[in-house]
Design a protein around this motif. Structure first.
Motif, PDB file in Angstrom:
ATOM      1  N   ILE A 149       0.862  -1.180   0.000  1.00 45.82           N
ATOM      2  CA  ILE A 149       0.000   0.000   0.000  1.00 45.82           C
ATOM      3  C   ILE A 149       0.897   1.228   0.000  1.00 45.82           C
ATOM      4  N   ALA A 150       0.619   2.188  -0.857  1.00 45.19           N
ATOM      5  CA  ALA A 150       1.350   3.457  -0.871  1.00 45.19           C
ATOM      6  C   ALA A 150       0.397   4.565  -0.448  1.00 45.19           C
ATOM      7  N   ILE A 151       0.639   5.145   0.724  1.00 47.09           N
ATOM      8  CA  ILE A 151      -0.234   6.197   1.235  1.00 47.09           C
ATOM      9  C   ILE A 151       0.093   7.516   0.542  1.00 47.09           C
ATOM     10  N   ASP A 152      -0.948   8.182   0.079  1.00 44.07           N
ATOM     11  CA  ASP A 152      -0.798   9.405  -0.708  1.00 44.07           C
ATOM     12  C   ASP A 152      -1.097  10.666   0.102  1.00 44.07           C
ATOM     13  N   HIS A 153      -2.151  10.644   0.903  1.00 43.50           N
ATOM     14  CA  HIS A 153      -2.500  11.823   1.678  1.00 43.50           C
ATOM     15  C   HIS A 153      -3.366  11.431   2.874  1.00 43.50           C
ATOM     16  N   GLY A 154      -3.552  12.366   3.784  1.00 44.75           N
ATOM     17  CA  GLY A 154      -4.338  12.086   4.978  1.00 44.75           C
ATOM     18  C   GLY A 154      -5.074  13.310   5.464  1.00 44.75           C
ATOM     19  N   LYS A 155      -6.059  13.078   6.320  1.00 47.59           N
ATOM     20  CA  LYS A 155      -6.795  14.154   6.972  1.00 47.59           C
ATOM     21  C   LYS A 155      -7.393  13.610   8.256  1.00 47.59           C
ATOM     22  N   GLY A 156      -7.070  14.249   9.364  1.00 49.05           N
ATOM     23  CA  GLY A 156      -7.607  13.811  10.642  1.00 49.05           C
ATOM     24  C   GLY A 156      -7.124  12.421  10.992  1.00 49.05           C
ATOM     25  N   CYS A 157      -8.068  11.504  11.210  1.00 50.28           N
ATOM     26  CA  CYS A 157      -7.748  10.119  11.572  1.00 50.28           C
ATOM     27  C   CYS A 157      -7.831   9.173  10.386  1.00 50.28           C
ATOM     28  N   ARG A 158      -7.742   9.713   9.176  1.00 54.35           N
ATOM     29  CA  ARG A 158      -7.870   8.883   7.977  1.00 54.35           C
ATOM     30  C   ARG A 158      -6.753   9.180   6.989  1.00 54.35           C
TER      31      ARG A 158
ATOM     32  N   TRP B  24      -5.441   8.053   2.734  1.00 57.03           N
ATOM     33  CA  TRP B  24      -5.856   7.513   1.448  1.00 57.03           C
ATOM     34  C   TRP B  24      -4.631   7.036   0.679  1.00 57.03           C
ATOM     35  N   ASP B  25      -4.768   5.894  -0.017  1.00 57.64           N
ATOM     36  CA  ASP B  25      -3.647   5.403  -0.812  1.00 57.64           C
ATOM     37  C   ASP B  25      -3.698   5.991  -2.220  1.00 57.64           C
ATOM     38  N   ILE B  26      -2.709   5.654  -3.041  1.00 59.45           N
ATOM     39  CA  ILE B  26      -2.606   6.244  -4.373  1.00 59.45           C
ATOM     40  C   ILE B  26      -3.724   5.785  -5.295  1.00 59.45           C
ATOM     41  N   ASP B  27      -4.452   4.734  -4.897  1.00 58.35           N
ATOM     42  CA  ASP B  27      -5.589   4.273  -5.690  1.00 58.35           C
ATOM     43  C   ASP B  27      -6.909   4.863  -5.203  1.00 58.35           C
ATOM     44  N   GLY B  28      -6.849   5.720  -4.184  1.00 60.46           N
ATOM     45  CA  GLY B  28      -8.046   6.369  -3.684  1.00 60.46           C
ATOM     46  C   GLY B  28      -8.765   5.633  -2.575  1.00 60.46           C
ATOM     47  N   ASN B  29      -8.218   4.508  -2.097  1.00 66.07           N
ATOM     48  CA  ASN B  29      -8.849   3.779  -0.992  1.00 66.07           C
ATOM     49  C   ASN B  29      -8.654   4.527   0.318  1.00 66.07           C
ATOM     50  N   GLU B  30      -9.709   4.605   1.120  1.00 66.53           N
ATOM     51  CA  GLU B  30      -9.690   5.315   2.395  1.00 66.53           C
ATOM     52  C   GLU B  30      -9.483   4.336   3.548  1.00 66.53           C
ATOM     53  N   TYR B  31      -8.625   4.706   4.489  1.00 67.77           N
ATOM     54  CA  TYR B  31      -8.311   3.855   5.649  1.00 67.77           C
ATOM     55  C   TYR B  31      -8.542   4.632   6.943  1.00 67.77           C
ATOM     56  N   LEU B  32      -9.085   3.953   7.934  1.00 66.17           N
ATOM     57  CA  LEU B  32      -9.160   4.491   9.290  1.00 66.17           C
ATOM     58  C   LEU B  32      -7.816   4.196   9.968  1.00 66.17           C
ATOM     59  N   ASP B  33      -7.198   5.231  10.524  1.00 63.32           N
ATOM     60  CA  ASP B  33      -5.833   5.098  11.032  1.00 63.32           C
ATOM     61  C   ASP B  33      -5.819   4.964  12.549  1.00 63.32           C
ATOM     62  N   LEU B  34      -5.652   3.745  13.036  1.00 64.21           N
ATOM     63  CA  LEU B  34      -5.455   3.497  14.468  1.00 64.21           C
ATOM     64  C   LEU B  34      -3.995   3.155  14.761  1.00 64.21           C
ATOM     65  N   TYR B  35      -3.109   3.547  13.868  1.00 63.08           N
ATOM     66  CA  TYR B  35      -1.677   3.312  14.028  1.00 63.08           C
ATOM     67  C   TYR B  35      -0.926   4.628  14.221  1.00 63.08           C
ATOM     68  N   GLY B  36      -1.442   5.686  13.591  1.00 58.73           N
ATOM     69  CA  GLY B  36      -0.853   7.013  13.773  1.00 58.73           C
ATOM     70  C   GLY B  36       0.594   7.108  13.358  1.00 58.73           C
ATOM     71  N   GLY B  37       0.959   6.332  12.322  1.00 59.46           N
ATOM     72  CA  GLY B  37       2.360   6.352  11.916  1.00 59.46           C
ATOM     73  C   GLY B  37       3.275   5.923  13.040  1.00 59.46           C
TER      74      GLY B  37
ATOM     75  N   GLN C 269     -11.073  -4.410   5.736  1.00 61.18           N
ATOM     76  CA  GLN C 269     -11.831  -3.389   6.457  1.00 61.18           C
ATOM     77  C   GLN C 269     -11.210  -1.998   6.351  1.00 61.18           C
ATOM     78  N   LYS C 270     -10.035  -1.925   5.723  1.00 62.14           N
ATOM     79  CA  LYS C 270      -9.352  -0.636   5.538  1.00 62.14           C
ATOM     80  C   LYS C 270      -9.115   0.082   6.881  1.00 62.14           C
ATOM     81  N   VAL C 271      -8.477  -0.665   7.796  1.00 62.45           N
ATOM     82  CA  VAL C 271      -8.123  -0.139   9.108  1.00 62.45           C
ATOM     83  C   VAL C 271      -6.657  -0.470   9.392  1.00 62.45           C
ATOM     84  N   PHE C 272      -5.875   0.539   9.731  1.00 61.58           N
ATOM     85  CA  PHE C 272      -4.491   0.321  10.144  1.00 61.58           C
ATOM     86  C   PHE C 272      -4.412   0.186  11.664  1.00 61.58           C
ATOM     87  N   THR C 273      -3.699  -0.847  12.126  1.00 58.41           N
ATOM     88  CA  THR C 273      -3.353  -0.992  13.535  1.00 58.41           C
ATOM     89  C   THR C 273      -1.873  -1.347  13.629  1.00 58.41           C
TER      90      THR C 273
END
Length: 378
Positions: free
Chosen positions: A12-21, A23-36, A339-343
């Motif tokens: 997965i290549a992450i392209d951009h983010g906003k708040g707790c989410r 998006w990858d380069i294909d436009g898929n949205e992920y809920l971020d529970l990893y916070g980098g 489920q498009k969730v990062f942990t």
């Protein structure tokens, strides 16, 4: 040239983010529970953070520590007030490992000793003495194995007392909530006992707050739940919301000596602007209190739900471990892919949740439903 392949990667290549989410380069949205990896404290691309960093880089990105940097002084003053450590002094560096290296170095200058006590399952970094204080022989190279460090069990005060009473211990370094160690919490009795022993035997107490600190636990520092004051406090991760920065908070017992500590990039103008923006957002949006409230809500929800394969839920604030009775790998992979969730993860069986401190109850409920779906299928 290619990259030196040291990381096991999701495809997965992450392209951009906003708040707790994100998006990858294909436009898929992920809920971020990893916070980098616990780094994103005020959310991805917070408007105030973006504006502050942009304004500073348009003005001055870097100059050396050979001149006065007013932003450093402002950061020290504000961090002291917000954290409750007004009487401590601040040394700014670049990474968590550097913070721990400098803490251990300062401790050794202070009492002239070389022996360190560290926790079993500890993680303090990958450089020199920081990696030797990390209880993972797989990442300690022969050149780092200098036999300075003894590893002891969490919350076994008697074992630590036996070692400290020998009178040759330079420093005790602990995480009051172990991150890589599986979100395991130090007890009040244990840490207060260490404080008394360190005082008695002129041993330096270091609290590594790199992952559990900076508001993540629901207090500014995790050790503040335990009513102790360390001699040295190391911070990094969320201090600048992704800009490389770390710091060492130093008690008044240490006297500065020119040349003992130093850094080229540490505390540069751009890093300080990022860190000041984080404190702005912390105060305006009450994020430490949010971490406490939402963390309590999610921990209770996870504990009450009686989800399949969940053996135990541990944590404070938005630093939560979900110990499974099966290896985490399939669960974590299905959370990401289906489920498009990062942990995150710890050991072989624990999911580690480290979301941005802006994480809300709606996102917690969303995660619960997605976790429930995955656990019902494995």
């Amino acid at each position: 040239m290619t990259l030196f392949d040291v990381y096991p990667l999701f495809d997965i290549a992450i392209d951009h983010g906003k708040g707790c989410r994100v998006w990858d380069i294909d436009g898929n949205e992920y809920l971020d529970l990893y916070g980098g990896h616990a780094v994103i404290s005020v959310g991805h691309c917070h408007p105030h953070y973006v504006e502050a960093v942009t304004r500073q880089v348009n003005k001055l990105g870097f100059y050396s520590n050979s001149v006065i940097n007013p932003l450093q002084k402002e950061l020290a003053s504000r961090l002291g007030r917000i954290s409750g450590y007004d009487d401590y002094r601040l040394f700014l560096i670049n990474s968590g490992a550097e913070a721990n290296e400098n803490a251990l170095k300062l401790a050794s200058f202070h009492n002239g000793r070389t022996r360190v006590l560290s926790l079993e399952k500890a993680f303090h970094g990958r450089t020199s003495l920081a990696v030797e204080a990390t209880a993972n022989p797989k990442i300690i190279a022969p050149i780092n194995a200098n036999h300075h460090v003894t590893y002891l069990p969490l919350n076994d005060l008697e074992a630590w007392q036996r070692e400290i009473e020998k009178g040759d211990v330079c420093a005790v370094i602990i995480e009051c909530i172990q991150g890589v160690g599986g979100i395991r919490l130090a007890t009040r009795e244990f840490v207060q006992g260490l404080r008394r022993l360190c005082d008695k035997y002129n041993t330096v107490l270091i609290c590594d707050e790199i992952q559990c600190g900076y508001g993540r636990s629901g207090k500014f520092f995790a050790h503040q739940y335990l009513d102790v004051k360390p001699d040295l406090i190391t911070v990094a991760k969320g201090i600048a919301n992704g800009f490389p920065m770390s710091a060492l908070l130093i008690s008044p017992k240490f006297k500065p000596v020119y040349g003992q500590l130093g850094t080229t990039f540490g505390g540069n103008h751009l890093a300080c602007a990022a860190a000041l923006a984080v404190l702005d957002i912390f105060e305006k949006e009450n994020l430490v209190e949010n971490a406490r409230k939402v963390g309590e809500y999610l921990i209770k929800a996870l504990s009450d739900a009686k989800l399949p394969h969940v053996a135990e839920v541990r944590g404070r604030g938005l630093m939560i471990g979900i110990e499974l009775d099966i290896p985490y790998k399939e669960v974590r992979t299905r959370l990401v892919k289906e489920q498009k969730v990062f942990t995150g993860c710890s050991g072989t069986n624990t999911l580690r949740l480290l979301p941005p401190l802006t994480f809300g109850k709606a996102e917690a409920d969303e995660f619960m439903e997605k976790l429930k779906t995955v656990l019902s299928q494995v």
